[in-house]
Motif scaffolding. Structure first.
Motif, PDB file in Angstrom:
ATOM      1  N   UNK A  70       0.828  -1.199   0.000  1.00  0.00           N
ATOM      2  CA  UNK A  70       0.000   0.000   0.000  1.00  0.00           C
ATOM      3  C   UNK A  70       0.870   1.260   0.000  1.00  0.00           C
ATOM      4  N   UNK A  71       0.260   2.396  -0.254  1.00  0.00           N
ATOM      5  CA  UNK A  71       0.943   3.688  -0.150  1.00  0.00           C
ATOM      6  C   UNK A  71       0.197   4.539   0.860  1.00  0.00           C
TER       7      UNK A  71
ATOM      8  N   UNK B 239       3.995  14.296   0.630  1.00  0.00           N
ATOM      9  CA  UNK B 239       5.375  14.242   0.129  1.00  0.00           C
ATOM     10  C   UNK B 239       5.668  12.907  -0.542  1.00  0.00           C
ATOM     11  N   UNK B 240       4.989  11.834  -0.070  1.00  0.00           N
ATOM     12  CA  UNK B 240       5.234  10.526  -0.671  1.00  0.00           C
ATOM     13  C   UNK B 240       4.681  10.454  -2.089  1.00  0.00           C
ATOM     14  N   UNK B 241       3.545  11.072  -2.328  1.00  0.00           N
ATOM     15  CA  UNK B 241       2.994  11.094  -3.683  1.00  0.00           C
ATOM     16  C   UNK B 241       3.978  11.744  -4.652  1.00  0.00           C
ATOM     17  N   UNK B 242       4.571  12.862  -4.218  1.00  0.00           N
ATOM     18  CA  UNK B 242       5.519  13.577  -5.064  1.00  0.00           C
ATOM     19  C   UNK B 242       6.752  12.725  -5.320  1.00  0.00           C
ATOM     20  N   UNK B 243       7.274  12.119  -4.252  1.00  0.00           N
ATOM     21  CA  UNK B 243       8.494  11.320  -4.383  1.00  0.00           C
ATOM     22  C   UNK B 243       8.272  10.084  -5.245  1.00  0.00           C
ATOM     23  N   UNK B 244       7.124   9.441  -5.100  1.00  0.00           N
ATOM     24  CA  UNK B 244       6.831   8.244  -5.905  1.00  0.00           C
ATOM     25  C   UNK B 244       6.774   8.590  -7.387  1.00  0.00           C
TER      26      UNK B 244
ATOM     27  N   UNK C 294      15.134  19.946  -5.507  1.00  0.00           N
ATOM     28  CA  UNK C 294      14.035  19.957  -4.544  1.00  0.00           C
ATOM     29  C   UNK C 294      13.046  18.823  -4.821  1.00  0.00           C
ATOM     30  N   UNK C 295      12.234  18.542  -3.818  1.00  0.00           N
ATOM     31  CA  UNK C 295      11.073  17.667  -3.972  1.00  0.00           C
ATOM     32  C   UNK C 295       9.763  18.470  -3.925  1.00  0.00           C
TER      33      UNK C 295
ATOM     34  N   UNK D 210       1.424  19.763   0.282  1.00  0.00           N
ATOM     35  CA  UNK D 210       2.717  19.681  -0.394  1.00  0.00           C
ATOM     36  C   UNK D 210       2.542  20.062  -1.860  1.00  0.00           C
ATOM     37  N   UNK D 211       3.336  21.032  -2.304  1.00  0.00           N
ATOM     38  CA  UNK D 211       3.318  21.480  -3.695  1.00  0.00           C
ATOM     39  C   UNK D 211       4.501  20.836  -4.409  1.00  0.00           C
TER      40      UNK D 211
END
Length: 456
Positions: free
Chosen positions: A150-151, A156-161, A265-266, A274-275
């Protein structure tokens, strides 16, 4: 990974380079104020079928967090969802696929650290018994594909993934399938920070070897002893690695700032969200030219966020993070801070450790780092011999450093006992992953699900 709660409206805008250096300068503390902060992650699974629980399912990750309220923990939310719990022992938070992490409180000695770990494990195990949930101390999921995991609902995890596949092949494995133990340590001055940083980087492969505990991928041996460590070598070259510049003359806070300004940057955190700024430049942000927030300049909290998005083998914020170890069981959670505190918190020990590694070249440090994921203690070290032989010397230095600290528990024991599990690994020459492989090829008869018998 850090948990952001709110962006303060009064957070100062960054107007000068001094503000970029300030977090590291503020980290300087007198020796009697040095503390130990231990972080450890564990894999969470349902006992009925070993699946990794989702956030929302009954007795899933959200319910595990909320059940910590009975032990005095308070929820931390993002977007209306509980993403962490805060309490006297620090913060319990979520890694991307639901790995549960305790980021412990800053404590004075290792006896307190191990007691904190024990309390946390007792609490989550009590909750797990009621929920049919177990916890596994490994460096990587032994049997799960990425798709089976799962996620968690953190912005921030959505952006990193989304970003990880653009910069490396194994970044999603790092996020979704791995677990670590880390220790955060203080420094007294810029020079003290630099020396500890150098010793930490040079000897990080030894920590990786001693704690190597990720030999399986999707149910089979993967050819590595610390596959988790290998994963970091193909995650994102812009923000990982052994940082050769740390060993250059003149290294200090200013040079670290330059490095971090070159790390892409992330994200930016605004109004609880989170943008996506993945791949954009903090230097542009300083000039008001960040595409994600055109015309806006960063606040000090944005810089602190950015400092948390580099993942080298040792990381500097307002303390030093030792990042090379795989996840493991209770005794090894206590052993990692003992290893580094023994080496870095006593001046004689720090000097002796530096003497062992100061002659190594950049190429030799990189070669050792590259060899360790497969060879662990059998990796050759600069000047001849193996990491196992060096390990004996380093553990003797760490033991002397802990003895010199003379921090005793109520029974009159000092902190050296926490190294015993590492002494046993070096004496046997077998790291944890090799013991798991022996079981896999022996009494487990190739059934990797037997690893769940090794739960906390």
């Amino acid at each position: 990974m850090s948990t952001r709660e709110a962006a303060a409206a009064e957070d100062p805008i960054i107007e000068s380079r001094d503000q970029l250096v300030a977090p590291m300068q503020r980290g300087e503390k007198p020796r009697d104020a040095w503390r130990i902060g231990t972080e450890h992650e564990k894999l969470v699974y349902k006992r009925e079928d070993f699946h990794a629980p989702s956030y929302d399912e009954s007795c899933g990750i959200r319910d595990l967090l909320l059940n910590l309220k009975q032990f005095g923990w308070e929820p931390v939310e993002e977007g209306g969802k509980v993403i962490a719990m805060r309490g006297a022992d620090g913060t319990v938070s979520l890694e991307p696929a639901g790995q549960l992490e305790l980021s412990g409180a800053p404590l004075e000695n290792l006896h307190e650290t191990c007691n904190e770990t024990g309390r946390h494990l007792e609490q989550v195990k009590a909750i797990g018994e009621c929920c049919g949930v177990g916890f596994l101390g490994l460096g990587m999921w032994p049997d799960k594909t990425r798709e089976e995991l799962p996620v968690m609902p953190k912005g921030r995890y959505d952006i990193m993934i989304r970003h990880m596949p653009r910069v490396g092949n194994l970044g999603l494995d790092m996020m979704l399938r791995t677990c670590t133990i880390q220790v955060n340590l203080d420094y007294g001055s810029e020079a003290d920070m630099a020396k500890k940083f150098r010793v930490g980087l040079a000897l990080q492969p030894l920590a990786t070897a001693l704690f190597a505990n990720s030999p399986f991928t999707e149910g089979k041996p993967n050819g590595f002893l610390s596959y988790r460590s290998h994963i970091w070598s193909d995650t994102d070259p812009h923000r990982t690695g052994m940082l050769p510049f740390v060993f250059e003359d003149g290294f200090g806070y200013e040079r670290w700032v330059d490095y971090m300004l070159d790390v892409p940057m992330y994200f930016v955190f605004r109004d609880g969200k989170y943008i996506d700024a993945a791949g954009q430049s903090f230097r542009d942000f300083l000039d008001g030219r960040l595409p994600a927030l055109p015309g806006e300049k960063p606040r000090e909290g944005d810089w602190w966020d950015h400092l948390s998005t580099a993942f080298p083998e040792v990381r500097l914020k307002s303390f030093l993070e030792m990042r090379g170890a795989d996840g493991g069981p209770w005794n090894r959670i206590c052993a990692l801070p003992a290893f580094w505190v023994g080496l870095l918190y006593d001046q004689t020990a720090l000097d002796a450790a530096w003497d062992l590694v100061k002659g190594w070249t950049t190429e030799e440090r990189e070669a050792l780092r590259g060899a360790v994921p497969k060879l662990a203690l059998d990796a050759p070290v600069p000047g001849g011999g193996t990491l196992r032989e060096l390990g004996r010397e380093v553990l003797a230095i760490a033991r002397a450093g802990l003895a010199a600290r003379a921090r005793f528990n109520t029974g009159g024991d000092n902190e050296t006992g926490f190294l015993e599990t590492l002494d046993e690994i070096v004496a046997s020459g077998k790291v944890p992953a090799q013991r798991l492989l022996d079981l896999y090829h022996g009494e487990w008869a190739g059934d990797v699900t037997r690893v769940y018998e090794q739960s906390f």
